[in-house]
Design a protein around this motif. Structure first.
Motif, PDB file in Angstrom:
ATOM      1  N   ALA A 227      78.244  38.554  86.482  1.00  0.00           N
ATOM      2  CA  ALA A 227      76.966  37.660  86.531  1.00  0.00           C
ATOM      3  C   ALA A 227      76.578  37.405  85.040  1.00  0.00           C
ATOM      4  N   PRO A 228      75.868  36.513  84.629  1.00  0.00           N
ATOM      5  CA  PRO A 228      75.147  36.266  83.228  1.00  0.00           C
ATOM      6  C   PRO A 228      74.195  37.596  83.220  1.00  0.00           C
ATOM      7  N   GLY A 229      74.153  37.884  81.914  1.00  0.00           N
ATOM      8  CA  GLY A 229      73.432  38.947  81.464  1.00  0.00           C
ATOM      9  C   GLY A 229      74.044  39.962  80.521  1.00  0.00           C
ATOM     10  N   TYR A 230      73.084  40.565  79.674  1.00  0.00           N
ATOM     11  CA  TYR A 230      73.865  41.401  78.573  1.00  0.00           C
ATOM     12  C   TYR A 230      74.238  42.901  78.983  1.00  0.00           C
ATOM     13  N   VAL A 231      73.389  43.197  80.410  1.00  0.00           N
ATOM     14  CA  VAL A 231      73.633  44.479  80.884  1.00  0.00           C
ATOM     15  C   VAL A 231      74.843  44.693  81.644  1.00  0.00           C
ATOM     16  N   ASN A 232      75.218  43.534  82.179  1.00  0.00           N
ATOM     17  CA  ASN A 232      76.682  43.562  82.902  1.00  0.00           C
ATOM     18  C   ASN A 232      77.768  43.767  81.763  1.00  0.00           C
ATOM     19  N   GLN A 233      77.421  43.031  80.569  1.00  0.00           N
ATOM     20  CA  GLN A 233      78.517  43.439  79.377  1.00  0.00           C
ATOM     21  C   GLN A 233      78.530  44.552  78.941  1.00  0.00           C
ATOM     22  N   GLU A 234      77.346  45.346  78.828  1.00  0.00           N
ATOM     23  CA  GLU A 234      77.365  46.743  78.225  1.00  0.00           C
ATOM     24  C   GLU A 234      78.128  47.695  79.305  1.00  0.00           C
ATOM     25  N   VAL A 235      77.692  47.441  80.529  1.00  0.00           N
ATOM     26  CA  VAL A 235      78.361  48.484  81.525  1.00  0.00           C
ATOM     27  C   VAL A 235      79.849  48.202  81.901  1.00  0.00           C
ATOM     28  N   VAL A 236      80.677  47.088  81.518  1.00  0.00           N
ATOM     29  CA  VAL A 236      81.746  46.646  81.691  1.00  0.00           C
ATOM     30  C   VAL A 236      82.664  47.271  80.555  1.00  0.00           C
ATOM     31  N   ARG A 237      81.951  47.295  79.359  1.00  0.00           N
ATOM     32  CA  ARG A 237      82.519  47.915  78.151  1.00  0.00           C
ATOM     33  C   ARG A 237      82.927  49.549  78.577  1.00  0.00           C
ATOM     34  N   LEU A 238      82.025  49.900  79.230  1.00  0.00           N
ATOM     35  CA  LEU A 238      82.148  51.498  79.246  1.00  0.00           C
ATOM     36  C   LEU A 238      83.364  51.617  80.328  1.00  0.00           C
ATOM     37  N   TYR A 239      83.479  50.575  81.409  1.00  0.00           N
ATOM     38  CA  TYR A 239      84.719  50.874  82.302  1.00  0.00           C
ATOM     39  C   TYR A 239      85.837  50.477  81.353  1.00  0.00           C
ATOM     40  N   LEU A 240      85.755  49.534  80.408  1.00  0.00           N
ATOM     41  CA  LEU A 240      86.950  49.382  79.535  1.00  0.00           C
ATOM     42  C   LEU A 240      87.492  50.400  78.681  1.00  0.00           C
ATOM     43  N   ALA A 241      86.441  51.480  78.086  1.00  0.00           N
ATOM     44  CA  ALA A 241      86.781  52.188  77.014  1.00  0.00           C
ATOM     45  C   ALA A 241      87.792  53.049  77.466  1.00  0.00           C
ATOM     46  N   VAL A 242      88.055  53.631  78.646  1.00  0.00           N
ATOM     47  CA  VAL A 242      89.049  54.468  79.017  1.00  0.00           C
ATOM     48  C   VAL A 242      90.543  53.692  78.874  1.00  0.00           C
ATOM     49  N   LEU A 243      90.380  52.374  79.392  1.00  0.00           N
ATOM     50  CA  LEU A 243      91.845  51.496  79.136  1.00  0.00           C
ATOM     51  C   LEU A 243      92.127  51.524  77.734  1.00  0.00           C
ATOM     52  N   SER A 244      91.170  51.363  76.869  1.00  0.00           N
ATOM     53  CA  SER A 244      91.691  51.044  75.464  1.00  0.00           C
ATOM     54  C   SER A 244      92.341  52.458  74.740  1.00  0.00           C
ATOM     55  N   ASP A 245      92.100  53.480  75.501  1.00  0.00           N
ATOM     56  CA  ASP A 245      92.669  54.663  74.890  1.00  0.00           C
ATOM     57  C   ASP A 245      94.128  54.865  75.506  1.00  0.00           C
ATOM     58  N   ARG A 246      94.339  54.396  76.598  1.00  0.00           N
ATOM     59  CA  ARG A 246      95.666  54.813  77.306  1.00  0.00           C
ATOM     60  C   ARG A 246      95.836  53.433  78.239  1.00  0.00           C
ATOM     61  N   THR A 247      96.869  52.578  77.949  1.00  0.00           N
ATOM     62  CA  THR A 247      97.118  51.465  79.055  1.00  0.00           C
ATOM     63  C   THR A 247      97.969  52.131  79.760  1.00  0.00           C
ATOM     64  N   PRO A 248      97.541  51.634  81.143  1.00  0.00           N
ATOM     65  CA  PRO A 248      98.636  52.110  82.178  1.00  0.00           C
ATOM     66  C   PRO A 248      99.973  51.493  82.305  1.00  0.00           C
ATOM     67  N   GLU A 249     101.184  52.010  82.186  1.00  0.00           N
ATOM     68  CA  GLU A 249     102.398  51.492  82.216  1.00  0.00           C
ATOM     69  C   GLU A 249     102.505  50.544  83.229  1.00  0.00           C
ATOM     70  N   ASN A 250     102.189  50.464  84.312  1.00  0.00           N
ATOM     71  CA  ASN A 250     102.316  49.650  85.517  1.00  0.00           C
ATOM     72  C   ASN A 250     101.408  48.463  85.820  1.00  0.00           C
ATOM     73  N   LEU A 251     100.406  48.371  84.619  1.00  0.00           N
ATOM     74  CA  LEU A 251      99.384  47.168  84.702  1.00  0.00           C
ATOM     75  C   LEU A 251     100.086  45.958  84.778  1.00  0.00           C
ATOM     76  N   HIS A 252      99.886  45.029  85.848  1.00  0.00           N
ATOM     77  CA  HIS A 252     100.419  43.786  85.798  1.00  0.00           C
ATOM     78  C   HIS A 252      99.556  42.721  86.058  1.00  0.00           C
ATOM     79  N   ALA A 253      98.330  43.084  86.211  1.00  0.00           N
ATOM     80  CA  ALA A 253      97.213  41.997  86.566  1.00  0.00           C
ATOM     81  C   ALA A 253      95.957  42.465  85.468  1.00  0.00           C
ATOM     82  N   PHE A 254      95.712  41.790  84.553  1.00  0.00           N
ATOM     83  CA  PHE A 254      94.467  42.129  83.711  1.00  0.00           C
ATOM     84  C   PHE A 254      93.545  40.971  83.865  1.00  0.00           C
ATOM     85  N   LEU A 255      92.303  41.067  84.485  1.00  0.00           N
ATOM     86  CA  LEU A 255      91.518  39.758  84.707  1.00  0.00           C
ATOM     87  C   LEU A 255      89.999  39.802  84.497  1.00  0.00           C
ATOM     88  N   ILE A 256      89.326  39.171  83.450  1.00  0.00           N
ATOM     89  CA  ILE A 256      87.965  39.403  83.296  1.00  0.00           C
ATOM     90  C   ILE A 256      87.054  38.104  83.305  1.00  0.00           C
TER      91      ILE A 256
END
Length: 706
Positions: A227-256
């Motif tokens: 939803a609109p708002g900078y807090v939502n952007q800050e929080v989703v970055r925390l979820y993505l931080a782990v993905l940036s370290d190691r991308t799952p090999e079986n990932l076949h759908a990535f949607l933001i």
């Protein structure tokens, strides 16, 4: 004696429902809500008592839009068939008390559970999940006060086996994600507000003690909607931080899906680079800033893609063909494509092009040929103007997509080129397309012979031909390219609107009448059609489109008065299946005649009216609510005073809340400074599905969640 003998003969020749085979009866019963089957139908006779408890009817229980269900019915339902339920959907049951969730513990064999929109505390969630050892799919909300440390070891054991998780966040938190060590599908909806009710700015930092190590190693689908708002952007970055370290090999759908500007960072760039090297995708959606000006699409690899969304990106048609469609190779699998707000997607390049320039029909033709199995296509929020080349009009090319089920187009794209270069039609009473003085409204007249009107113009138009070729279309949106709703999301109501595109000036009643060819149409959205003079086409739709369930009309015709009111009232008399109605029009008068016509819509459940300087008649609203027993949502944002709105809202709640447990009423001045505070209390189901205006075609992948 003759009369008696005739009656007995009719009885002997008549068909007894109970004489049907069990297979036929089970098919018929599958259309009956489970609560009615278990609590009512099965008590009628022994045969139905057995059939109503058949596994095919009790395996999956859907309560998500059963607005008549209450806590007592849920309690009895779980008591009677709890052990037979394997899939339970209670999404959006906001009216049920929190204690109702406790009865879910009777469903020991649950595999899938959807509690989105239900308020569940950490302790209740822990108690419930501790008993559901077979659970593999879960959907919950994470509200302020959620504390993962309160989850028991048995609860965490259940979560460790969950492979599908949908989590709606109303507070900065990881929720239960760190406990789900076997995740294959993760859906995240970020609805965190930037300010608290007290007006304090919120932070995107997570609560102290929150784990920052989500387990993504088995992840196949990652979806995040912000939803609109900078807090939502800050929080989703925390979820993505782990993905940036190691991308799952079986990932076949990535949607933001992120509105507005969502800047790319070093971590997200590393994530995208890793995806380009290590995975092959079947579905992709990224924030526009991550795609614009980058060569990302050139490096990403795709397997058998079924969904693409490049909404609001500056992607040119040349890049679309070369980097995504790949010259027409391997795109037969694509079933859903969202190019909403992609203003240059049908032009060879975007560097020196104006948004209003003609499209390159060869690009659209390549798209149609390559993606011939498309079922959902969104081209709204852009100026897609066809040239004068014969046979290359946008409507003519789209008519080749025979499998389309949903379609969204800008108004200016459906006009005939010859008509668009002519002088727009005028009438003696035409007023400018801006907000002006309130105009006195009388009863409008319109041609009664709709067939003659159609023969005059539309049977030879490209839009008429397009509608005739898409016979199985279920959802249609025709939205002005410059339209913006007056209904806010997290900001004050919009007080002015941009004028419609010049090419759209000729689109009006005849084009609307062409839509009546869509026999199987279920959802229709029309916004900013400037040449609506009488609304006669609406009557034709009401007569022919008998499956219509959702209708949204916004800013049709003159902005100074509602020119289509008489036709709308005639249309509503034929809409027996209509469930959702949204009207957004300045100076709309919701009076006795309107509500009397609306009362013919016997299936209506939700009504939303948004009208700057609009008026309403309280007695007429009360009478309508009394006559339409299925209505459980009444939202009106008009020009009346706060006192009038509050009194009417209280009267409706006081009169009907007891017999309609799901009743949600919001009546409030549209331009009041506290409107955003009122909106935040609206259940997300209603807010997202009807109250807020948006294009919904190809908004997310089909069958993303059950």
């Amino acid at each position: 004696q003759e009369v008696v003998s005739e009656e007995s003969e009719e009885e002997s020749n008549g068909v007894n429902l109970m004489e049907f085979s069990d297979e036929i009866l089970l098919h018929i019963l599958s259309y009956v809500p489970c609560t009615d089957l278990v609590l009512n139908v099965r008590r009628t006779c022994r045969k139905l008592a057995t059939l109503c408890l058949d596994k095919s009817l009790t395996h999956t229980v859907l309560l998500q839009k059963d607005y008549k269900v209450d806590k007592d019915k849920v309690k009895q339902l779980m008591r009677d068939i709890g052990k037979e339920i394997y899939q339970l959907n209670m999404a959006g049951c906001y009216w049920l008390p929190t204690s109702t969730i406790d009865h879910v513990t009777r469903c020991k064999n649950l595999v899938k559970l959807n509690l989105s929109g239900c308020h569940v505390t950490s302790l209740r969630l822990s108690k419930m999940l501790s008993t559901l050892q077979h659970l593999r799919s879960l959907a919950i909300d994470v509200n302020p006060g959620f504390d993962a440390s309160q989850l028991s070891s048995e609860c965490k054991a259940t979560l460790s086996r969950v492979s599908e998780l949908k989590q709606t966040l109303y507070t900065p938190s990881y929720g239960v994600v760190p406990c789900c060590t076997s995740l294959e599908k993760l859906l995240l909806y970020f609805e965190i507000l930037d300010r608290s009710r007290e007006g304090f700015m919120l932070s995107g930092q997570l609560m102290v003690g929150e784990s920052n190590v989500p387990h993504y190693q088995n992840l196949r689908i990652f979806y995040a909607r912000l939803a609109p708002g900078y807090v939502n952007q800050e929080v989703v970055r925390l979820y993505l931080a782990v993905l940036s370290d190691r991308t799952p090999e079986n990932l076949h759908a990535f949607l933001i899906s992120a509105p507005g500007s969502f800047a790319e960072t070093g971590a997200t760039k590393n994530l995208l680079d890793s995806m380009a090297r290590n995975v092959r995708l079947d579905a992709l959606q990224l924030p526009k800033a991550w795609i614009n000006g980058s060569g990302l699409l050139q490096h990403l690899k795709f397997n058998n893609p079924f969904y693409f969304s490049f909404s609001r990106c500056t992607l040119s048609g040349g890049h679309l063909i070369q980097r995504v469609i790949n010259g027409g190779k391997d795109l037969k699998s694509l079933t859903s494509l969202n190019l909403s707000g992609c203003v240059h997607c049908l032009a060879p390049e975007s560097l020196f092009r104006k948004a209003e320039d003609d499209i390159d029909s060869s690009i659209l033709e390549s798209l149609v040929v390559s993606c011939c199995n498309l079922r959902h296509l969104n081209l709204s929020a852009a100026h897609h103007h066809s040239s004068e080349s014969i046979g290359n009009h946008l409507c003519q090319l789209l008519s080749r997509l025979k499998h389309l089920l949903s379609l969204a187009l800008p108004v200016c794209s459906i006009t005939d080129v010859a008509a668009s270069v002519e002088k727009p039609p005028t009438t003696p009473n035409l007023v400018p397309q801006t907000f002006g003085r309130k105009v006195r409204i009388g009863i409008q007249t319109y041609p009664k012979n709709l067939g003659d009107q159609a023969n005059q113009k539309i049977e030879s138009s490209v839009f008429w031909a397009l509608m005739g070729s898409l016979r199985f279309l279920e959802t249609l949106e025709i939205i002005g390219s410059s339209f913006s709703s007056a209904m806010p999301r997290n900001e004050p109501a919009i007080r002015n609107s941009l004028p419609p595109c010049v090419r759209a000036q000729s689109v009006g009643d005849s084009e609307v009448a062409a839509i009546s060819q869509l026999t199987y149409l279920q959802s229709l959205t029309l916004a900013q059609l400037p040449n609506i003079l009488t609304g006669s086409g609406l009557v034709s739709i009401g007569l022919q489109c008998q499956h219509l369930r959702t209708l949204s009309l916004a800013n049709l015709g003159m902005m100074g008065k509602v020119v289509y009111m008489s036709a709308l009232m005639d249309m509503l008399k034929h809409c027996k299946c209509l469930r959702d109605l949204r009207l957004e029009q300045p100076y709309f008068c919701a009076g006795a005649q309107f509500f009397q016509a609306l009362s013919h819509c016997s299936s209506l459940q939700r009504l939303c009216i948004v009208s700057r300087s609009g008026t309403l008649q309280s007695d007429a609203v009360m009478s309508f609510m009394a006559n339409c027993l299925e209505v459980i949502m009444c939202h009106m944002f008009v020009g009346e005073s706060l006192t009038v709105c509050r009194n009417l809202q209280q009267s409706i709640v006081r009169s009907f809340q007891a017999e309609r447990p799901a009743l949600n009423v919001v009546i409030f001045p549209l331009l009041h400074e506290d409107l955003t505070e009122v909106i935040r209390d609206v259940p997300m189901r209603h807010l997202d599905e009807i109250t807020l205006f948006k294009s919904r075609v190809a908004e997310e992948p089909p069958n993303l969640w059950w």
